[in-house]
Design a protein around this motif. Structure first.
Motif, PDB file in Angstrom:
ATOM      1  N   GLY A 143       0.821  -1.207   0.000  1.00  0.00           N
ATOM      2  CA  GLY A 143       0.000   0.000   0.000  1.00  0.00           C
ATOM      3  C   GLY A 143       0.852   1.252   0.000  1.00  0.00           C
ATOM      4  N   SER A 144       0.223   2.372   0.295  1.00  0.00           N
ATOM      5  CA  SER A 144       0.863   3.690   0.226  1.00  0.00           C
ATOM      6  C   SER A 144       1.717   3.965   1.459  1.00  0.00           C
ATOM      7  N   ILE A 145       2.913   4.539   1.213  1.00  0.00           N
ATOM      8  CA  ILE A 145       3.853   4.811   2.301  1.00  0.00           C
ATOM      9  C   ILE A 145       4.478   6.180   2.081  1.00  0.00           C
ATOM     10  N   ILE A 146       4.469   6.970   3.142  1.00  0.00           N
ATOM     11  CA  ILE A 146       5.076   8.302   3.142  1.00  0.00           C
ATOM     12  C   ILE A 146       6.377   8.229   3.924  1.00  0.00           C
ATOM     13  N   TYR A 147       7.383   8.957   3.436  1.00  0.00           N
ATOM     14  CA  TYR A 147       8.650   9.049   4.155  1.00  0.00           C
ATOM     15  C   TYR A 147       8.868  10.505   4.531  1.00  0.00           C
ATOM     16  N   ASP A 148       9.164  10.719   5.787  1.00  0.00           N
ATOM     17  CA  ASP A 148       9.429  12.064   6.298  1.00  0.00           C
ATOM     18  C   ASP A 148      10.860  12.093   6.801  1.00  0.00           C
ATOM     19  N   ARG A 149      11.717  12.792   6.089  1.00  0.00           N
ATOM     20  CA  ARG A 149      13.126  12.830   6.472  1.00  0.00           C
ATOM     21  C   ARG A 149      13.514  14.128   7.159  1.00  0.00           C
ATOM     22  N   ARG A 150      12.510  14.846   7.696  1.00  0.00           N
ATOM     23  CA  ARG A 150      12.810  16.097   8.391  1.00  0.00           C
ATOM     24  C   ARG A 150      13.511  15.866   9.722  1.00  0.00           C
ATOM     25  N   PHE A 151      13.354  14.688  10.289  1.00  0.00           N
ATOM     26  CA  PHE A 151      13.949  14.391  11.585  1.00  0.00           C
ATOM     27  C   PHE A 151      15.086  13.403  11.408  1.00  0.00           C
TER      28      PHE A 151
ATOM     29  N   GLY B 203      12.926  13.463  -1.901  1.00  0.00           N
ATOM     30  CA  GLY B 203      13.187  14.565  -0.986  1.00  0.00           C
ATOM     31  C   GLY B 203      13.645  15.791  -1.724  1.00  0.00           C
ATOM     32  N   PRO B 204      13.898  16.831  -1.004  1.00  0.00           N
ATOM     33  CA  PRO B 204      13.971  16.897   0.460  1.00  0.00           C
ATOM     34  C   PRO B 204      12.581  16.946   1.094  1.00  0.00           C
ATOM     35  N   GLY B 205      12.566  16.756   2.409  1.00  0.00           N
ATOM     36  CA  GLY B 205      11.322  16.849   3.152  1.00  0.00           C
ATOM     37  C   GLY B 205      10.482  15.593   3.074  1.00  0.00           C
ATOM     38  N   THR B 206       9.194  15.780   3.164  1.00  0.00           N
ATOM     39  CA  THR B 206       8.232  14.685   3.179  1.00  0.00           C
ATOM     40  C   THR B 206       7.829  14.333   1.753  1.00  0.00           C
ATOM     41  N   TYR B 207       7.830  13.026   1.455  1.00  0.00           N
ATOM     42  CA  TYR B 207       7.465  12.610   0.102  1.00  0.00           C
ATOM     43  C   TYR B 207       6.880  11.191   0.122  1.00  0.00           C
ATOM     44  N   TRP B 208       6.267  10.822  -1.004  1.00  0.00           N
ATOM     45  CA  TRP B 208       5.732   9.471  -1.162  1.00  0.00           C
ATOM     46  C   TRP B 208       6.869   8.523  -1.477  1.00  0.00           C
TER      47      TRP B 208
ATOM     48  N   HIS C 167      -7.682   9.104  15.034  1.00  0.00           N
ATOM     49  CA  HIS C 167      -8.460  10.293  15.419  1.00  0.00           C
ATOM     50  C   HIS C 167      -7.660  11.171  16.378  1.00  0.00           C
ATOM     51  N   GLY C 168      -7.671  12.459  16.114  1.00  0.00           N
ATOM     52  CA  GLY C 168      -6.936  13.413  16.938  1.00  0.00           C
ATOM     53  C   GLY C 168      -5.518  13.659  16.462  1.00  0.00           C
ATOM     54  N   SER C 169      -5.086  12.922  15.446  1.00  0.00           N
ATOM     55  CA  SER C 169      -3.736  13.084  14.893  1.00  0.00           C
ATOM     56  C   SER C 169      -3.832  13.643  13.481  1.00  0.00           C
ATOM     57  N   TYR C 170      -2.755  14.279  13.057  1.00  0.00           N
ATOM     58  CA  TYR C 170      -2.655  14.834  11.713  1.00  0.00           C
ATOM     59  C   TYR C 170      -1.359  14.342  11.087  1.00  0.00           C
ATOM     60  N   LEU C 171      -1.363  14.238   9.782  1.00  0.00           N
ATOM     61  CA  LEU C 171      -0.177  13.793   9.053  1.00  0.00           C
ATOM     62  C   LEU C 171       0.059  14.719   7.872  1.00  0.00           C
ATOM     63  N   GLY C 172       1.313  15.073   7.657  1.00  0.00           N
ATOM     64  CA  GLY C 172       1.688  15.819   6.467  1.00  0.00           C
ATOM     65  C   GLY C 172       1.670  14.869   5.284  1.00  0.00           C
ATOM     66  N   VAL C 173       0.732  15.077   4.378  1.00  0.00           N
ATOM     67  CA  VAL C 173       0.567  14.207   3.212  1.00  0.00           C
ATOM     68  C   VAL C 173       1.036  14.975   1.984  1.00  0.00           C
ATOM     69  N   PRO C 174       2.079  14.464   1.321  1.00  0.00           N
ATOM     70  CA  PRO C 174       2.621  15.192   0.167  1.00  0.00           C
ATOM     71  C   PRO C 174       1.700  15.153  -1.050  1.00  0.00           C
TER      72      PRO C 174
END
Length: 163
Positions: free
Chosen positions: A75-83, A125-130, A111-118
């Protein structure tokens, strides 16, 4: 509009509808390349540490990791390399966040959480990407495949000799 453009548009609309105001998601994608979407209804996300993912697939090469995760998780996977080290987010059914029984393995954000979706075209990259972009509306990973992967990564990390 060709077939791929129409499919991409349908996927982006599906993602945008996770936001209470889909037009806001579109604006964020245009301005920032990433939209902050609430989790728990349309989809949830399982956060996976890069160290465990890399151990599970025996590679830290982005192309190798993408190929392996695409096959293993399906399935779909996001990678966040900001950290430091980066973080992987596997998208799963929204209701799974309510019944997630694997908190000892990986954290499910619902519920109650948010995600940065590119934006769909952010696939490096840089940053958050699929890392593994959605192929169709609702292209989600299965919880059992995620827990198997993370457990494998942890087992391999434990088995590594101390440096």
């Amino acid at each position: 509009m060709d077939t791929q453009e129409a499919l991409d548009r349908a996927i982006a609309e599906w993602l945008a509808r996770a936001h209470p105001t889909p037009a806001q998601a579109w604006r964020e994608w245009i301005v920032q390349g990433v939209a902050l979407l609430p989790l728990g209804d349309r989809f949830a996300a399982v956060r996976m540490a890069s160290e465990e993912v890399h151990a599970a697939v025996d590679s830290s090469d982005p192309d190798d990791v993408a190929a392996c995760l695409g096959l293993l998780l399906g399935g779909s996977i996001i990678y966040d390399r900001r950290f430091a080290g980066g973080t992987y987010y596997a998208l799963i059914q929204g209701h799974a966040g309510l019944v997630w029984a694997y908190g000892d393995v990986a954290t499910c954000l619902g519920h109650g959480s948010y995600l940065g979706v590119p934006r769909l075209d952010r696939q490096q990259g840089p940053g958050t990407y699929w890392l593994v972009p959605p192929r169709y509306e609702g292209d989600l990973c299965t919880p059992s495949s995620i827990t198997t992967l993370v457990r494998r990564g942890r087992a391999r990390l434990v088995a590594l000799p101390e440096a």
